[in-house]
Design an enzyme around this catalytic site. Structure first.
Site, PDB file in Angstrom:
ATOM      1  N   GLY A 209      -1.867  -3.331  -1.546  1.00  5.41           N
ATOM      2  CA  GLY A 209      -1.553  -4.597  -0.867  1.00  5.41           C
ATOM      3  C   GLY A 209      -1.708  -4.449   0.626  1.00  5.41           C
ATOM      4  CG  ASN A 210      -2.590  -7.314   3.104  1.00  2.00           C
ATOM      5  OD1 ASN A 210      -1.775  -8.123   3.515  1.00  2.00           O
ATOM      6  ND2 ASN A 210      -3.613  -7.652   2.316  1.00  2.00           N
ATOM      7  CG  PHE A 211       1.968  -3.921   6.442  1.00  2.00           C
ATOM      8  CD1 PHE A 211       3.050  -3.484   5.698  1.00  2.00           C
ATOM      9  CD2 PHE A 211       1.109  -2.974   6.974  1.00  2.00           C
ATOM     10  CE1 PHE A 211       3.284  -2.133   5.496  1.00  2.00           C
ATOM     11  CE2 PHE A 211       1.326  -1.626   6.777  1.00  2.00           C
ATOM     12  CZ  PHE A 211       2.418  -1.202   6.028  1.00  2.00           C
ATOM     13  CB  ALA A 277      -3.966 -10.800   4.402  1.00  2.00           C
TER      14      ALA A 277
END
Ligand code: CTP
Length: 407
Positions: A209-211, A277
């Protein structure tokens, strides 16, 4: 600008800044608004209903029942009458009660009955304002769709210096005017917004995943809905919630799911804002069982590219549709953003530079530059994501639908 004929409920709670409510009332009335004041019992300690009713030209409501004849004051009627409610000053106690739905006075009861947009202008001592409890309650109100008019810094009633001074009456009234002027610039427009990260499963308990928090996409959804749009928010995993009834939320997890939902919806849309994102890659293979640790072996996960949702929509875009994308860059920012706009057939691209402090993932603030396919550029200062959402919509969609060719 004018507020001619607007019905405004002004809620006043118990703070020294209550004297400024008299000025707010005067300014609103001067601009043609009808003002119904609802004051808390503590508010009356700071400013008298006599002053306020003289300025507003209407009896001030404070108790559930009129003292003389026991007539019931209907918060429901006030709620239906209002075009907008503003609570100024809003104390920590009133903000807390609003956040928790504790309707033990006429002001909070009216708030719970209001169908119209609500603004809150906090006023309190700096430590009270900073307190985690106050900040949590303000965040709850924000999530509930309330517009927070941030207090300013300066000398406070305690003679301490800091953040907690209620915004000046002139500015509060200007914000209300601006709000009505913005009006329904996206009336009935159908807008697709993608938001938040995507999660790409590795095994039943792990993902890539990402932030991204989703804050920017959710703020855009809310701001479009406030302008009358019918928003479909396709969001990856996010802890955020939307309160506006103009937003339909579709939850997805992976880039493929987001792609399928976006492609299905897009033909009926007037516009798309791609704020998600999206993970560019996913594991080529998903394990059905949890991967076990082996001390003597490296683990290699091969990744395969995900669909580029923005590019796919851009390929299918017709002349009546408008698309806005984002570019989060660390270097050669403008050129990279222009390339992305071109490659994905976008009309506008919103550039975030990770070199700017306070911009990008996880922050409550953002600093953007908007580039148009016609070669225009507009740069904005560091602002809250709610304000940034307003700037993006005003610069891109509102102008497009008003058939303006420049911004
Ligand atoms: N985007 C998308 N689908 C993807 C990747 C990105 O819809 N698979 C959208 C984003 O929502 C954003 C824009 O494309 O509006 C640019 O995203 P970004 O990640 O900056 O661009 P990439 O094309 O992935 O380029 P790179 O990662 O190489 O910078």
């Amino acid at each position: 600008m004018s507020l001619q004929g607007k019905h405004i409920v002004l809620g006043i709670s118990g703070s020294i800044a209550a004297y400024k409510s008299a000025i707010i009332t005067r300014l609103l009335v001067k601009k043609g608004a009808e003002v119904q004041i609802v004051i808390t019992p503590a508010g009356k300690e700071f400013i008298t209903p006599v002053t306020l009713s003289a300025l507003s030209g209407k009896p001030v409501v404070s108790e559930f029942f009129a003292s003389g004849d026991g007539t019931w004051h209907s918060h429901v009627d006030i709620g239906l009458w209002a075009d907008l409610m503003i609570i100024a000053p809003a104390t920590a106690a009133t903000i807390g009660k609003m956040a928790g739905g504790i309707a033990d006075n006429m002001l909070v009861t009216t708030y719970l009955s209001i169908k119209a947009p609500v603004f809150v202008a906090p006023a309190m001592d700096l430590d009270m304002y900073k307190h985690v409890s106050t900040q949590r309650n303000i965040e709850i109100l924000r999530r509930d769709g309330v517009h927070i008019i941030e207090p300013t810094e300066g000398e406070l009633a305690s003679h301490l210096e800091g953040k907690g001074r209620m915004e000046e009456p002139e500015n509060i009234v200007a914000m209300i005017e601006q709000f009505f002027a913005t009006g329904k610039s996206l009336d009935k427009k159908k807008i697709l917004i993608t938001a938040a990260p995507t999660y790409e499963r590795i095994d039943p308990v792990r993902f890539i995943g990402n932030f991204s928090s989703g804050k920017m996409g959710f703020a855009l959804a809310e701001a479009c809905a406030v302008r009358g749009a019918e928003v479909t928010l396709v969001t990856g995993p996010s802890a955020l919630s939307v309160s506006h009834t103009g937003v339909t939320r579709i939850d997805v997890e992976s880039a493929n799911q987001m792609y399928e939902a976006a492609m299905r919806i897009f033909p009926q849309m007037d516009a798309a804002i791609l704020a998600a994102a999206v993970a560019d890659y996913r594991p080529e293979h998903q394990w059905d069982e949890k991967i076990k640790r082996k001390d003597d072996e490296n683990l290699t996960i091969r990744l395969t590219p995900n669909p580029d949702i923005a590019a796919a929509l851009g390929n299918n875009k017709n002349d009546r549709q408008i698309m806005v994308g984002f570019a989060l860059e660390t270097n050669n920012e403008v050129q990279n953003a222009l390339n992305k706009m071109d490659k994905k057939n976008l009309d506008f691209i919103v550039l975030n530079s990770l070199q700017d402090e306070g911009a990008g993932f996880g922050h409550d603030t953002n600093k953007i530059t908007i580039l148009s396919k016609n070669g225009q550029t507009k740069t904005f200062g560091l602002k809250t994501k709610t304000e940034v959402a307003e700037d993006i919509i005003e610069t891109t969609l509102s102008g497009f639908f008003a058939k303006k060719t420049t911004f």
